[in-house]
Design a protein around this motif. Structure first.
Motif, PDB file in Angstrom:
ATOM      1  N   ILE A  36      -7.234   0.806 -14.125  1.00  0.00           N
ATOM      2  CA  ILE A  36      -7.376   0.774 -12.674  1.00  0.00           C
ATOM      3  C   ILE A  36      -6.955  -0.597 -12.168  1.00  0.00           C
ATOM      4  O   ILE A  36      -7.408  -1.621 -12.676  1.00  0.00           O
ATOM      5  CB  ILE A  36      -8.845   1.040 -12.269  1.00  0.00           C
ATOM      6  CG1 ILE A  36      -9.324   2.369 -12.860  1.00  0.00           C
ATOM      7  CG2 ILE A  36      -9.008   1.027 -10.757  1.00  0.00           C
ATOM      8  CD1 ILE A  36     -10.827   2.509 -12.914  1.00  0.00           C
ATOM      9  N   ALA A  37      -6.081  -0.608 -11.152  1.00  0.00           N
ATOM     10  CA  ALA A  37      -5.676  -1.861 -10.517  1.00  0.00           C
ATOM     11  C   ALA A  37      -6.132  -1.835  -9.068  1.00  0.00           C
ATOM     12  O   ALA A  37      -5.849  -0.877  -8.344  1.00  0.00           O
ATOM     13  CB  ALA A  37      -4.165  -2.025 -10.593  1.00  0.00           C
ATOM     14  N   LEU A  38      -6.861  -2.874  -8.654  1.00  0.00           N
ATOM     15  CA  LEU A  38      -7.324  -2.999  -7.268  1.00  0.00           C
ATOM     16  C   LEU A  38      -6.460  -4.025  -6.553  1.00  0.00           C
ATOM     17  O   LEU A  38      -6.356  -5.176  -6.997  1.00  0.00           O
ATOM     18  CB  LEU A  38      -8.784  -3.452  -7.220  1.00  0.00           C
ATOM     19  CG  LEU A  38      -9.823  -2.552  -7.870  1.00  0.00           C
ATOM     20  CD1 LEU A  38     -11.184  -3.223  -7.864  1.00  0.00           C
ATOM     21  CD2 LEU A  38      -9.887  -1.218  -7.161  1.00  0.00           C
ATOM     22  N   ILE A  39      -5.832  -3.617  -5.460  1.00  0.00           N
ATOM     23  CA  ILE A  39      -4.987  -4.513  -4.683  1.00  0.00           C
ATOM     24  C   ILE A  39      -5.451  -4.454  -3.228  1.00  0.00           C
ATOM     25  O   ILE A  39      -5.480  -3.377  -2.630  1.00  0.00           O
ATOM     26  CB  ILE A  39      -3.491  -4.104  -4.765  1.00  0.00           C
ATOM     27  CG1 ILE A  39      -3.021  -4.025  -6.219  1.00  0.00           C
ATOM     28  CG2 ILE A  39      -2.627  -5.047  -3.949  1.00  0.00           C
ATOM     29  CD1 ILE A  39      -3.048  -5.321  -6.968  1.00  0.00           C
ATOM     30  N   ASP A  40      -5.790  -5.607  -2.657  1.00  0.00           N
ATOM     31  CA  ASP A  40      -6.265  -5.658  -1.278  1.00  0.00           C
ATOM     32  C   ASP A  40      -5.147  -5.429  -0.263  1.00  0.00           C
ATOM     33  O   ASP A  40      -5.323  -4.703   0.702  1.00  0.00           O
ATOM     34  CB  ASP A  40      -6.904  -7.016  -0.975  1.00  0.00           C
ATOM     35  CG  ASP A  40      -8.244  -7.194  -1.643  1.00  0.00           C
ATOM     36  OD1 ASP A  40      -8.790  -6.204  -2.154  1.00  0.00           O
ATOM     37  OD2 ASP A  40      -8.748  -8.333  -1.646  1.00  0.00           O
ATOM     38  N   GLU A  41      -4.022  -6.079  -0.480  1.00  0.00           N
ATOM     39  CA  GLU A  41      -2.939  -6.072   0.497  1.00  0.00           C
ATOM     40  C   GLU A  41      -1.940  -4.939   0.243  1.00  0.00           C
ATOM     41  O   GLU A  41      -1.352  -4.849  -0.838  1.00  0.00           O
ATOM     42  CB  GLU A  41      -2.187  -7.400   0.463  1.00  0.00           C
ATOM     43  CG  GLU A  41      -2.994  -8.560   0.977  1.00  0.00           C
ATOM     44  CD  GLU A  41      -3.364  -8.375   2.442  1.00  0.00           C
ATOM     45  OE1 GLU A  41      -2.516  -7.922   3.239  1.00  0.00           O
ATOM     46  OE2 GLU A  41      -4.515  -8.669   2.785  1.00  0.00           O
ATOM     47  N   PRO A  42      -1.689  -4.084   1.240  1.00  0.00           N
ATOM     48  CA  PRO A  42      -0.741  -2.980   1.079  1.00  0.00           C
ATOM     49  C   PRO A  42       0.678  -3.439   0.743  1.00  0.00           C
ATOM     50  O   PRO A  42       1.364  -2.803  -0.054  1.00  0.00           O
ATOM     51  CB  PRO A  42      -0.776  -2.272   2.431  1.00  0.00           C
ATOM     52  CG  PRO A  42      -2.098  -2.627   3.009  1.00  0.00           C
ATOM     53  CD  PRO A  42      -2.404  -4.004   2.514  1.00  0.00           C
ATOM     54  N   ARG A  43       1.104  -4.560   1.321  1.00  0.00           N
ATOM     55  CA  ARG A  43       2.467  -5.044   1.035  1.00  0.00           C
ATOM     56  C   ARG A  43       2.599  -5.431  -0.444  1.00  0.00           C
ATOM     57  O   ARG A  43       3.589  -5.119  -1.091  1.00  0.00           O
ATOM     58  CB  ARG A  43       2.796  -6.241   1.931  1.00  0.00           C
ATOM     59  CG  ARG A  43       4.248  -6.651   1.842  1.00  0.00           C
ATOM     60  CD  ARG A  43       4.679  -7.537   2.973  1.00  0.00           C
ATOM     61  NE  ARG A  43       4.427  -7.069   4.308  1.00  0.00           N
ATOM     62  CZ  ARG A  43       5.105  -6.114   4.948  1.00  0.00           C
ATOM     63  NH1 ARG A  43       6.092  -5.524   4.344  1.00  0.00           N
ATOM     64  NH2 ARG A  43       4.804  -5.768   6.176  1.00  0.00           N
ATOM     65  N   ARG A  44       1.595  -6.088  -0.983  1.00  0.00           N
ATOM     66  CA  ARG A  44       1.584  -6.457  -2.414  1.00  0.00           C
ATOM     67  C   ARG A  44       1.551  -5.204  -3.277  1.00  0.00           C
ATOM     68  O   ARG A  44       2.220  -5.130  -4.309  1.00  0.00           O
ATOM     69  CB  ARG A  44       0.388  -7.361  -2.709  1.00  0.00           C
ATOM     70  CG  ARG A  44       0.256  -7.753  -4.153  1.00  0.00           C
ATOM     71  CD  ARG A  44       1.356  -8.717  -4.584  1.00  0.00           C
ATOM     72  NE  ARG A  44       1.217  -8.990  -5.993  1.00  0.00           N
ATOM     73  CZ  ARG A  44       2.190  -8.855  -6.887  1.00  0.00           C
ATOM     74  NH1 ARG A  44       3.391  -8.509  -6.509  1.00  0.00           N
ATOM     75  NH2 ARG A  44       1.979  -9.099  -8.147  1.00  0.00           N
ATOM     76  N   ALA A  45       0.791  -4.184  -2.856  1.00  0.00           N
ATOM     77  CA  ALA A  45       0.726  -2.925  -3.614  1.00  0.00           C
ATOM     78  C   ALA A  45       2.091  -2.243  -3.642  1.00  0.00           C
ATOM     79  O   ALA A  45       2.492  -1.692  -4.671  1.00  0.00           O
ATOM     80  CB  ALA A  45      -0.315  -2.007  -2.997  1.00  0.00           C
ATOM     81  N   LEU A  46       2.822  -2.293  -2.533  1.00  0.00           N
ATOM     82  CA  LEU A  46       4.166  -1.708  -2.496  1.00  0.00           C
ATOM     83  C   LEU A  46       5.098  -2.453  -3.450  1.00  0.00           C
ATOM     84  O   LEU A  46       5.895  -1.830  -4.168  1.00  0.00           O
ATOM     85  CB  LEU A  46       4.705  -1.732  -1.066  1.00  0.00           C
ATOM     86  CG  LEU A  46       6.024  -0.996  -0.832  1.00  0.00           C
ATOM     87  CD1 LEU A  46       5.878   0.490  -1.151  1.00  0.00           C
ATOM     88  CD2 LEU A  46       6.488  -1.186   0.598  1.00  0.00           C
ATOM     89  N   GLU A  47       4.985  -3.766  -3.500  1.00  0.00           N
ATOM     90  CA  GLU A  47       5.792  -4.557  -4.441  1.00  0.00           C
ATOM     91  C   GLU A  47       5.472  -4.174  -5.890  1.00  0.00           C
ATOM     92  O   GLU A  47       6.369  -4.072  -6.721  1.00  0.00           O
ATOM     93  CB  GLU A  47       5.532  -6.050  -4.237  1.00  0.00           C
ATOM     94  CG  GLU A  47       6.062  -6.599  -2.933  1.00  0.00           C
ATOM     95  CD  GLU A  47       5.604  -8.032  -2.669  1.00  0.00           C
ATOM     96  OE1 GLU A  47       4.930  -8.627  -3.554  1.00  0.00           O
ATOM     97  OE2 GLU A  47       5.909  -8.550  -1.583  1.00  0.00           O
ATOM     98  N   ILE A  48       4.199  -3.963  -6.177  1.00  0.00           N
ATOM     99  CA  ILE A  48       3.795  -3.581  -7.537  1.00  0.00           C
ATOM    100  C   ILE A  48       4.342  -2.202  -7.897  1.00  0.00           C
ATOM    101  O   ILE A  48       4.789  -1.980  -9.024  1.00  0.00           O
ATOM    102  CB  ILE A  48       2.258  -3.640  -7.673  1.00  0.00           C
ATOM    103  CG1 ILE A  48       1.811  -5.101  -7.655  1.00  0.00           C
ATOM    104  CG2 ILE A  48       1.778  -2.946  -8.928  1.00  0.00           C
ATOM    105  CD1 ILE A  48       0.326  -5.305  -7.595  1.00  0.00           C
TER     106      ILE A  48
END
Length: 172
Positions: A36-48
């Motif tokens: 499980i990966a938790l990412i706060d920022e949607p823009r960072r999640a899109l990059e991932i």
């Protein structure tokens, strides 16, 4: 549903801030997930999602990129490794118009709080074991909106419902 092995399933949780992140991790762990990966920022999640493969995404309803929902950004990005990834919108209280908007943005399904491990496991299993076909049209790219069996093989229940019902208020 039969037990599904989530041992190698990677899930990305987007926009879970404060206590929501650890709570979602606990629910997903109880459902049998460990990657499980938790990412706060949607823009960072899109990059991932452009760099790493994931099997599913759980995005908070508040996760937005500029004026678009996170799901719409994932579906329309040419750099995402898997634009057909199952994306679940997580709501505290979803109204019908919220669900319709998410559906139109290409969401796979909506999960409402309180979230149980069984609900998450069932929805993930359904999306991973029997994914819906994807529709690519001018104004829409996402999973087929028709979640039920097509063509319908049962009796047409709409034919059994009268269009007008006469109600008598007289008590004879």
């Amino acid at each position: 549903m039969a037990a599904f092995n989530f041992a190698s399933t990677r899930v990305l949780v987007v926009g879970a801030k404060g206590q929501t992140g650890p709570l979602m991790r606990t629910v997903l762990t109880a459902a049998g997930l460990s990657k499980i990966a938790l990412i706060d920022e949607p823009r960072r999640a899109l990059e991932i999602l452009c760099a790493e493969p994931f099997d599913a995404v759980l995005a908070e309803a508040s996760a937005r990129l500029d004026d678009a929902s996170f799901a719409l950004a994932v579906r329309r990005s040419r750099l995402v490794l898997n634009p057909m990834i199952p994306i679940f919108a997580v709501y505290s209280g979803a109204r019908r118009r919220d669900v319709e908007k998410e559906r139109d943005d290409g969401i796979t399904d909506v999960i409402c709080r309180p979230v149980s491990p069984k609900t998450v496991a069932d929805k993930l299993q359904l999306a991973l074991a029997a994914p819906r076909p994807f529709i690519a049209a001018a104004g829409f790219f996402g999973p087929d909106r028709r979640a039920k069996e097509r063509p319908w093989r049962g009796a047409d229940r709409r034919a059994l419902t009268p269009k007008k019902i006469k109600v008598s208020l007289n008590q004879d």
